[in-house]
Design an enzyme around this catalytic site. Sequence first.
Site, PDB file in Angstrom:
ATOM      1  N   PHE A   9       4.171   7.879  13.320  1.00 15.91           N
ATOM      2  CA  PHE A   9       3.017   8.751  13.171  1.00 15.91           C
ATOM      3  C   PHE A   9       1.729   7.932  13.140  1.00 15.91           C
ATOM      4  CE2 PHE A   9       6.468  11.110  11.138  1.00 15.91           C
ATOM      5  CZ  PHE A   9       6.286  12.399  11.607  1.00 15.91           C
ATOM      6  N   ASP A  10       0.698   8.467  13.741  1.00 11.82           N
ATOM      7  CA  ASP A  10      -0.656   8.018  13.448  1.00 11.82           C
ATOM      8  C   ASP A  10      -0.965   8.479  12.022  1.00 11.82           C
ATOM      9  OD1 ASP A  10      -3.451   7.226  13.921  1.00 11.82           O
ATOM     10  OD2 ASP A  10      -3.816   9.383  14.009  1.00 11.82           O
ATOM     11  N   LEU A  11      -2.007   7.908  11.412  1.00  9.93           N
ATOM     12  CA  LEU A  11      -2.350   8.311  10.043  1.00  9.93           C
ATOM     13  C   LEU A  11      -3.576   9.216  10.006  1.00  9.93           C
ATOM     14  CD1 LEU A  11      -1.875   8.217   7.016  1.00  9.93           C
ATOM     15  CD2 LEU A  11      -3.146   6.050   6.949  1.00  9.93           C
TER      16      LEU A  11
END
Length: 217
Positions: A9-11
């Site tokens: 995941f991106d944050l």
Amino acid sequence: MTAVKAVVFDLDNTLFDHSGSAERALRGWVAGLGGLATDEMVAEWFAIEERVYPAWLAGELTHQGQRRERMRQFLPLLGHAVPGTDAGLDEVFDGYLRLYRGSWVAYPDARPALEVARGNGWRVGVLTNGSTGQQNAKLEAIGLAHLVEVVCTSESLGVSKPDPLAYQRVCEALDVEPEDALMIGDNLELDVLAARKAGLAARHLDRTAGDTLLKLI
């Protein structure tokens, strides 16, 4: 793509509501300085961030240096005097930073998506263009750190998205091949197109179109 073994995941603006947290903090901070944060001013704050932050990723500024440059560009919009020293710029930015940290929140679908991924037996990682200390602090503050096995930041890796090495190294940290990993994020270029070029599968999170993490997981 073979069977998924890991999800990355991106944050910011994927698991963590950076834009909402920053806007709430900005409006409170500007009010504390005696101003009014109009919608136009909020938009300019984010525009300045988009202009300046890449200079840190490129090694042209320190992380603190990009914060100072943002102050130099934004404070005149308030009619506020720009401090002439780094210490003065840091002090002003700290007022915003305290409110920003106090506004940190996860998206409602973040925890359920992480729990689904773990329930599927997938390894879970985060790949983010940010400072290691701050990005890990966000995950702790919003209650997601214990659901993430690997956190790779541009600072810790020495490269940032869209460099192919960033995606390859997070896969190495998760002990999976790129073709067995799925990347999910809000930035089409960084989280989807570049991830695919590096060999990962990738899905774009477009919340304006009604996407949720649970639809993409």
